[in-house]
Design an enzyme around this catalytic site. Structure first.
Site, mmCIF file in Angstrom:
data_model
loop_
_atom_site.group_PDB
_atom_site.id
_atom_site.type_symbol
_atom_site.label_atom_id
_atom_site.label_comp_id
_atom_site.label_asym_id
_atom_site.label_seq_id
_atom_site.Cartn_x
_atom_site.Cartn_y
_atom_site.Cartn_z
ATOM 1 N N HIS A 131 42.506 28.166 41.725
ATOM 2 C CA HIS A 131 42.217 28.064 40.394
ATOM 3 C C HIS A 131 43.559 27.800 39.567
ATOM 4 C CE1 HIS A 131 40.836 28.476 36.291
ATOM 5 N NE2 HIS A 131 39.564 28.411 36.625
ATOM 6 N N ASP A 208 42.997 37.272 43.451
ATOM 7 C CA ASP A 208 41.742 36.389 42.418
ATOM 8 C C ASP A 208 40.452 36.821 43.073
ATOM 9 O OD1 ASP A 208 40.190 34.972 40.852
ATOM 10 O OD2 ASP A 208 41.369 33.212 40.599
ATOM 11 N N GLN A 211 35.498 34.779 41.934
ATOM 12 C CA GLN A 211 34.351 34.434 42.744
ATOM 13 C C GLN A 211 33.732 35.186 43.894
ATOM 14 O OE1 GLN A 211 32.865 31.565 41.645
ATOM 15 N NE2 GLN A 211 34.315 31.053 40.007
ATOM 16 N N LYS A 234 31.317 35.999 35.000
ATOM 17 C CA LYS A 234 30.968 35.637 36.280
ATOM 18 C C LYS A 234 29.902 36.391 37.191
ATOM 19 C CE LYS A 234 34.974 32.821 36.630
ATOM 20 N NZ LYS A 234 34.512 31.184 35.939
ATOM 21 N N CYS A 372 39.361 23.055 37.159
ATOM 22 C CA CYS A 372 40.491 23.634 37.070
ATOM 23 C C CYS A 372 41.320 23.863 38.432
ATOM 24 C CB CYS A 372 40.446 25.001 36.394
ATOM 25 S SG CYS A 372 39.683 25.088 34.626
#
Length: 414
Positions: A131, A208, A211, A234, A372
Site C-alpha cells: 500500500h 503493516d 489487512q 478495518k 493505493c
C-alpha cells in the site's frame, strides 16, 4: 463495558448479521451486498452503542482532570490500550502507541526511527505489493537523508519471492517493511521467516498489519518483528483509530514526532522534557470515543472467535473464487496459495470503474481503482482492478447475488 449483542456459541451467520444495522439497508432499491471490507468494515451494534454511551454518560478529556468524568474517560481510553495490547500479545501496554491508523503509525516510524539513522547510501527495503502508506513515507525520509528505497519482487501469482527479499537484505538496509496481508491480492506474506532473516542481520522490520487483524489472530512476539501497525476502522472499529506496537528499546530511543500537550513532563523556554513512551508520541486530545468503540470491536471479535471467523471466510473465498471463474473473460489478479478473502479481477473488454458504477446500481458495493498500490498495478500491467473483499458477516447468498449482478452489468458493457 457493554457485552456484545450476541455471543454465539456456534457460527450463526444470521445472528451475527443482525448485529450489523447497515447490512439490512437497501441501495438504489436493491438489498445491499457490501463487498468493500478491505476498505473499511461495517460496525456492529456494540461498537455503535459503546460510543453512544460514552458521549451520553462519560464525555470528558483524558489525563487532564481529577473530576469523575475525566477519570472515567481516562480509564476507558487507557483500557482500550490494555485490550489492544492483549489482542496482539504485546509484551507490555507501554509498547503500544495509539494512533489515527496505520498511516500515522508508519510515518511515526519513518520520521522518529528511520530518519535520524539514515545516511547517504543507506536503504529501506519494501515490496512491490505494498500500500502507498508503506512506500511514500520511506520515500520522503529517503529524499531528506540521501538514502534509497528498494522494492522486493513478487511473482505472477502475487506471492512475494522470499529468497529475493532475503537476498536484498544487504548491509546498507537499515529498515525492512512488509505487509502481512496484501490489500489488493489478499496474499499472506511469510512474516515470521522475514523477521528471522532480519534479526540475523540486525535489521529492524516493520509489518503493516491493516489487512491481517480483521481476519486472523496476531501475536507480535511470535512474529518476531520490531514494529507492527494496525488500523481500527478495518477491524469493526471507528475511523481515526489504530496503533503502533514497537519494541521498548526502539520507543525509548526514538524522539517525539508530534509536539504539544500531554506528551511532556515539563515545558521551559530553555528546554522541554518529555513523558515516557508511549505517551511522548501522543500529543494533543486523542479520539477518545473512537478508542472506546475499538475496545468494543475487540470484544466482538473475541465473542465470535477467530477460528470460526477464519473458517467461514475461507469458505466464502473459495466459493466466490469458484463462481468468478465461471464468468467468461474474467481474470483474477493474484492467486497466492495462502490468501485472506480479497479478490481483485478484471473482465476483458470492460473498465473496472464502469463495472463498479453499474454494480452499485444493483446494490453491490465493490472497490475499483488502483487501491493505493500503483507499483503493483504497474507490475501486472493494468491501470486498475475491481476488488471484492469479504468479511465474516457476508454470506454465500450475497456471493450469488454479486455474480448475478456482475453477469448483468458485463452484458451491458460488452
Amino acid at each position: 463495558m457493554n457485552a456484545p449483542a450476541t455471543t454465539p456459541t456456534v457460527f450463526d451467520i444470521q445472528r451475527i448479521r443482525a448485529d450489523f444495522p447497515l447490512l439490512s439497508r437497501t441501495v438504489h432499491g436493491k438489498p445491499l451486498v457490501y463487498f468493500d471490507n478491505a476498505n473499511t468494515s461495517q460496525k456492529p451494534l456494540p461498537v455503535i452503542e459503546a460510543m453512544n454511551e460514552h458521549y451520553r454518560e462519560h464525555n470528558a478529556n483524558v489525563s487532564r482532570a481529577v473530576h469523575q468524568l475525566g477519570e472515567e474517560a481516562t480509564a476507558a481510553y487507557e483500557g482500550a490500550r490494555d485490550k489492544l495490547a492483549r489482542f496482539i500479545n504485546a509484551p507490555s501496554r507501554n509498547e503500544l502507541v495509539l494512533t489515527s491508523g496505520t498511516t500515522q503509525a508508519t510515518n511515526l516510524v519513518a520520521y522518529s526511527y528511520a530518519l535520524p539513522r539514515l545516511q547517504p547510501g543507506d536503504a529501506i527495503l519494501t515490496t512491490v505489493m505494498e500500500h502507498h502508506a508503506n512506500i511514500v513515507p520511506w520515500q520522503l525520509v529517503a529524499q531528506r537523508s540521501g538514502a534509497t528505497v528498494k522494492a522486493a519482487p513478487i511473482d505472477q501469482r502475487g506471492e512475494l519471492i522470499l529468497e529475493q527479499y532475503v537476498a536484498m537484505l544487504t548491509p546498507e538496509v537499515k529498515l525492512a517493511c512488509v505487509s502481512q496481508v496484501s490489500n489488493v491480492l489478499g496474499t499472506v506474506n511469510p512474516v515470521r521467516e522475514i523477521a528471522r532473516e532480519c534479526r540475523k542481520r540486525g535489521i529492524a522490520l516493520l509489518v503493516d498489519g491493516s489487512q491481517a487483524v480483521p481476519h486472523r489472530p496476531v501475536d507480535v512476539q511470535a512474529l518476531g518483528c520490531d514494529f507492527y501497525a494496525l488500523t481500527g476502522h478495518k477491524m469493526l472499529g471507528p475511523t481515526g483509530t489504530g496503533a503502533l506496537w514497537a519494541r521498548r528499546e526502539h520507543l525509548d530511543a526514538m524522539p517525539p514526532f508530534f509536539g504539544g500537550g500531554e506528551m511532556i513532563r515539563e515545558v521551559r523556554f530553555d528546554g522541554t522534557s518529555f513523558a515516557e513512551a508511549p505517551h511522548k508520541f501522543e500529543a494533543g486530545t486523542p479520539n477518545i470515543a473512537g478508542f472506546v468503540g475499538l475496545s468494543a470491536a475487540i470484544d466482538y471479535y473475541q465473542s465470535v472467535g477467530f477460528e470460526a471467523i477464519h473458517a467461514w471466510e475461507q469458505q466464502l473465498l473459495a466459493y466466490a473464487t469458484e463462481r468468478l471463474r465461471e464468468i467468461p473473460g474474467l481474470r483474477i489478479i493474484g492467486e497466492a496459495a495462502e490468501k485472506e478473502p480479497v479478490i481483485s479481477f478484471l473482465i476483458d473488454g470492460t473498465q473496472a470503474t464502469d463495472l463498479a458504477t453499474l454494480l452499485d446500481l444493483q446494490g453491490v458495493a465493490v472497490r475499483s481503482g488502483h487501491h493505493c498500490a500503483h507499483p503493483l498495478m504497474q507490475f501486472f500491467g493494468v491501470p486498475s482492478t475491481l476488488r471484492a473483499s469479504l468479511a465474516f458477516y457476508n454470506t454465500r447468498e450475497e456471493v450469488d447475488a454479486f455474480i448475478v449482478a456482475l453477469l448483468k452489468v458485463r452484458k451491458l458493457l460488452m
